[in-house]
Design a protein around this motif. Sequence first.
Motif, PDB file in Angstrom:
ATOM      1  N   GLY A   1      49.856  49.904 -31.827  1.00  0.00           N
ATOM      2  CA  GLY A   1      48.949  51.048 -31.837  1.00  0.00           C
ATOM      3  C   GLY A   1      47.590  50.679 -31.275  1.00  0.00           C
ATOM      4  N   ARG A   2      47.436  50.802 -29.964  1.00  0.00           N
ATOM      5  CA  ARG A   2      46.220  50.308 -29.289  1.00  0.00           C
ATOM      6  C   ARG A   2      45.315  51.427 -28.779  1.00  0.00           C
ATOM      7  NH1 ARG A   2      47.087  44.360 -26.927  1.00  0.00           N
ATOM      8  NH2 ARG A   2      49.046  43.810 -27.948  1.00  0.00           N
ATOM      9  N   GLU A   3      45.418  52.588 -29.359  1.00  0.00           N
ATOM     10  CA  GLU A   3      44.548  53.678 -28.933  1.00  0.00           C
ATOM     11  C   GLU A   3      43.132  53.479 -29.470  1.00  0.00           C
ATOM     12  OE1 GLU A   3      46.235  57.405 -30.066  1.00  0.00           O
ATOM     13  OE2 GLU A   3      48.187  56.982 -29.160  1.00  0.00           O
ATOM     14  N   ASN A   4      42.143  53.922 -28.677  1.00  0.00           N
ATOM     15  CA  ASN A   4      40.726  53.887 -29.074  1.00  0.00           C
ATOM     16  C   ASN A   4      40.282  52.508 -29.558  1.00  0.00           C
ATOM     17  OD1 ASN A   4      40.365  56.726 -28.593  1.00  0.00           O
ATOM     18  ND2 ASN A   4      41.451  57.103 -30.524  1.00  0.00           N
ATOM     19  N   PRO A   5      40.399  51.487 -28.729  1.00  0.00           N
ATOM     20  CA  PRO A   5      39.979  50.147 -29.146  1.00  0.00           C
ATOM     21  C   PRO A   5      38.483  50.065 -29.412  1.00  0.00           C
ATOM     22  CG  PRO A   5      40.428  50.199 -26.784  1.00  0.00           C
ATOM     23  CD  PRO A   5      40.898  51.516 -27.335  1.00  0.00           C
ATOM     24  N   ILE A   6      38.118  49.206 -30.346  1.00  0.00           N
ATOM     25  CA  ILE A   6      36.732  49.000 -30.746  1.00  0.00           C
ATOM     26  C   ILE A   6      36.283  47.627 -30.256  1.00  0.00           C
ATOM     27  CG2 ILE A   6      35.184  48.700 -32.724  1.00  0.00           C
ATOM     28  CD1 ILE A   6      37.212  50.486 -34.306  1.00  0.00           C
ATOM     29  N   SER A   7      35.163  47.570 -29.573  1.00  0.00           N
ATOM     30  CA  SER A   7      34.635  46.286 -29.103  1.00  0.00           C
ATOM     31  C   SER A   7      33.920  45.579 -30.250  1.00  0.00           C
ATOM     32  CB  SER A   7      33.675  46.480 -27.933  1.00  0.00           C
ATOM     33  OG  SER A   7      33.101  45.221 -27.572  1.00  0.00           O
ATOM     34  N   LEU A   8      34.605  44.621 -30.839  1.00  0.00           N
ATOM     35  CA  LEU A   8      34.006  43.881 -31.953  1.00  0.00           C
ATOM     36  C   LEU A   8      32.815  43.062 -31.468  1.00  0.00           C
ATOM     37  CD1 LEU A   8      34.417  43.380 -34.977  1.00  0.00           C
ATOM     38  CD2 LEU A   8      35.863  41.430 -34.398  1.00  0.00           C
ATOM     39  N   MET A   9      32.882  42.597 -30.221  1.00  0.00           N
ATOM     40  CA  MET A   9      31.808  41.773 -29.688  1.00  0.00           C
ATOM     41  C   MET A   9      30.534  42.595 -29.483  1.00  0.00           C
ATOM     42  SD  MET A   9      33.771  39.262 -29.712  1.00  0.00           S
ATOM     43  CE  MET A   9      32.696  37.981 -29.102  1.00  0.00           C
ATOM     44  N   ALA A  10      30.680  43.858 -29.105  1.00  0.00           N
ATOM     45  CA  ALA A  10      29.514  44.704 -28.850  1.00  0.00           C
ATOM     46  C   ALA A  10      29.019  45.402 -30.111  1.00  0.00           C
ATOM     47  CB  ALA A  10      29.840  45.739 -27.776  1.00  0.00           C
ATOM     48  N   GLU A  11      29.946  45.882 -30.948  1.00  0.00           N
ATOM     49  CA  GLU A  11      29.566  46.677 -32.121  1.00  0.00           C
ATOM     50  C   GLU A  11      29.430  45.860 -33.397  1.00  0.00           C
ATOM     51  OE1 GLU A  11      31.434  50.499 -32.705  1.00  0.00           O
ATOM     52  OE2 GLU A  11      32.395  50.373 -30.741  1.00  0.00           O
ATOM     53  N   GLY A  12      30.031  44.673 -33.419  1.00  0.00           N
ATOM     54  CA  GLY A  12      29.987  43.870 -34.633  1.00  0.00           C
ATOM     55  C   GLY A  12      30.820  44.488 -35.750  1.00  0.00           C
ATOM     56  N   LEU A  13      30.558  44.079 -36.959  1.00  0.00           N
ATOM     57  CA  LEU A  13      31.360  44.530 -38.098  1.00  0.00           C
ATOM     58  C   LEU A  13      31.236  46.026 -38.346  1.00  0.00           C
ATOM     59  CD1 LEU A  13      30.795  41.630 -40.665  1.00  0.00           C
ATOM     60  CD2 LEU A  13      32.630  41.910 -38.990  1.00  0.00           C
ATOM     61  N   ASP A  14      30.133  46.636 -37.936  1.00  0.00           N
ATOM     62  CA  ASP A  14      29.979  48.075 -38.135  1.00  0.00           C
ATOM     63  C   ASP A  14      31.076  48.851 -37.406  1.00  0.00           C
ATOM     64  OD1 ASP A  14      27.789  47.794 -39.746  1.00  0.00           O
ATOM     65  OD2 ASP A  14      26.316  48.119 -38.144  1.00  0.00           O
ATOM     66  N   GLY A  15      31.546  48.305 -36.282  1.00  0.00           N
ATOM     67  CA  GLY A  15      32.604  48.982 -35.540  1.00  0.00           C
ATOM     68  C   GLY A  15      33.879  49.121 -36.338  1.00  0.00           C
ATOM     69  N   LEU A  16      34.140  48.169 -37.241  1.00  0.00           N
ATOM     70  CA  LEU A  16      35.366  48.209 -38.038  1.00  0.00           C
ATOM     71  C   LEU A  16      35.376  49.365 -39.032  1.00  0.00           C
ATOM     72  CD1 LEU A  16      35.945  44.409 -38.792  1.00  0.00           C
ATOM     73  CD2 LEU A  16      37.113  45.841 -37.116  1.00  0.00           C
ATOM     74  N   LEU A  17      34.206  49.922 -39.315  1.00  0.00           N
ATOM     75  CA  LEU A  17      34.158  51.048 -40.245  1.00  0.00           C
ATOM     76  C   LEU A  17      34.870  52.276 -39.678  1.00  0.00           C
ATOM     77  CD1 LEU A  17      30.424  50.714 -41.394  1.00  0.00           C
ATOM     78  CD2 LEU A  17      32.463  49.936 -42.602  1.00  0.00           C
ATOM     79  N   ARG A  18      35.027  52.343 -38.360  1.00  0.00           N
ATOM     80  CA  ARG A  18      35.712  53.474 -37.719  1.00  0.00           C
ATOM     81  C   ARG A  18      37.222  53.277 -37.637  1.00  0.00           C
ATOM     82  NH1 ARG A  18      34.951  54.035 -32.670  1.00  0.00           N
ATOM     83  NH2 ARG A  18      33.784  52.167 -32.105  1.00  0.00           N
TER      84      ARG A  18
END
Length: 343
Positions: A273-290
Motif C-alpha cells: 500500500g504505497r499511496e500518498n507517501p510521506i517524506s520522513l526526511m523532509a517532514e520528520g516525525l510530524d509527517g507520521l501523524l498523517r
Amino acid sequence: MYRELSEAEDEGRPVPVWLSDATKQAWGLDLSRQSSKGTILVRPLTRLNYNRASWEINKGCNFNCEHCYLAERKFAGLPRSGKDQLIALLRDAGVLWLQITGGEPTIDSDFRHAYEAAYRTGMMIEILTNGSRLHQPGMVELLTSMPPHKVKVSLYGATEESFDSLTRKPGAFKLLSKGLQAAKEAGISLELALIITKHNAHELEAMRAMAEEYATRYAEYTNISPTYDGTSEPLSAQAPGFLNKSSVFTGCPAGHTFFHVDPHGFVTMCKIGRENPISLMAEGLDGLLRLPAIADAQMLRTGGCSGCQLSGTCRVCRPLAKAYQAAEAPLESYCQHREGVTT
C-alpha cells in the motif's frame, strides 16, 4: 518498571532483580551482579506508538527474479548521512523491530554501516536476503559479532536449473549454496522462505530437505502477486495448483503500529500500500501523524469488491487486492468467492 530501569542505568545501580531473573530464565544469562550502566540500553520515551518498520535500503538487486513484486529495481537511495538520519528518526518514532530488505540489502555499500547503527540503537533486526553474500568474510563477521534477530533467506529451488531459471542469474544457486554453508559453519541462525513457483514446484521435497539442513525454521510461500503498482508480469511464475487460500484476512495495523520506508526515506503503510507517501526526511516525525488516515483510506473496497456481500471472508488485504485488480489478474488468482462474484 521503565522508570526503575532508566534510573538504574543512569545511576549505575545493579540490574533489577526482576530483570535478571527474566534474562536467566529466557537465555541463561546471569545479570544479577552486573551494573545497569553498560549492560542495559534504555530507549527514550516517544510520543508515537510505532514499534516496527521495514526499510528498503536499496531496490537494487544482483538477481533478476521473474516473480519480484518491485516494479523497478533501480540502484539508488539515501547517502550514508541520510541513512544515519533515517535510523535516528526510526528510533525516535519508537521502532524496536526493524526489517532491512531490498532489492538485495547486502549489496548496498552502506549496508554494514546502517546495520551497525541500527543495532546500537537497540533495534531487533531482521534481514531479508537472497543469501548470495552470506559467505563473504565481512558479512560473517558482522552477523556473528552483532547477531540479528532473524536472517530470512529466500529459497528459489533445489537445483541450479530451477534456481537460476527463476532468478535469471547464472550462478545464483552456487552463490546461495556458499552462503548457506558459510552461515551454518559460523553458527548464524537462518530462517528459509521457500518460494514455490512453476520452476521449482516439482522440487518441493528437495527444498524442504535443504531447509531442514540449513535452517532453524522455514515457511512455504505459494501465492505470487503482481507488482505493488499493479502490473501482471510476476504472475507468470505462479505454480498451477499451489494457490493458498487457507486464512481469512481479519484486519491489519499497517500504518498504525508499523510502517514501510523506501530507499529515499518515503513512508507508506506497508510494502504494497504505497499511496500518498510521506517524506520522513523532509517532514520528520510530524509527517507520521498523517499516516493512520492514509492507511485507513487504502483499506476501503474498490473495483469489483465494492458491492461484494462476502467481503468479510476475503483472504487478501485491500492494497493487495487493488494491485491484482489493476493488473487485471484472473479472479481465481486472488478471490475464493470467484464462482459467485461478477466483476
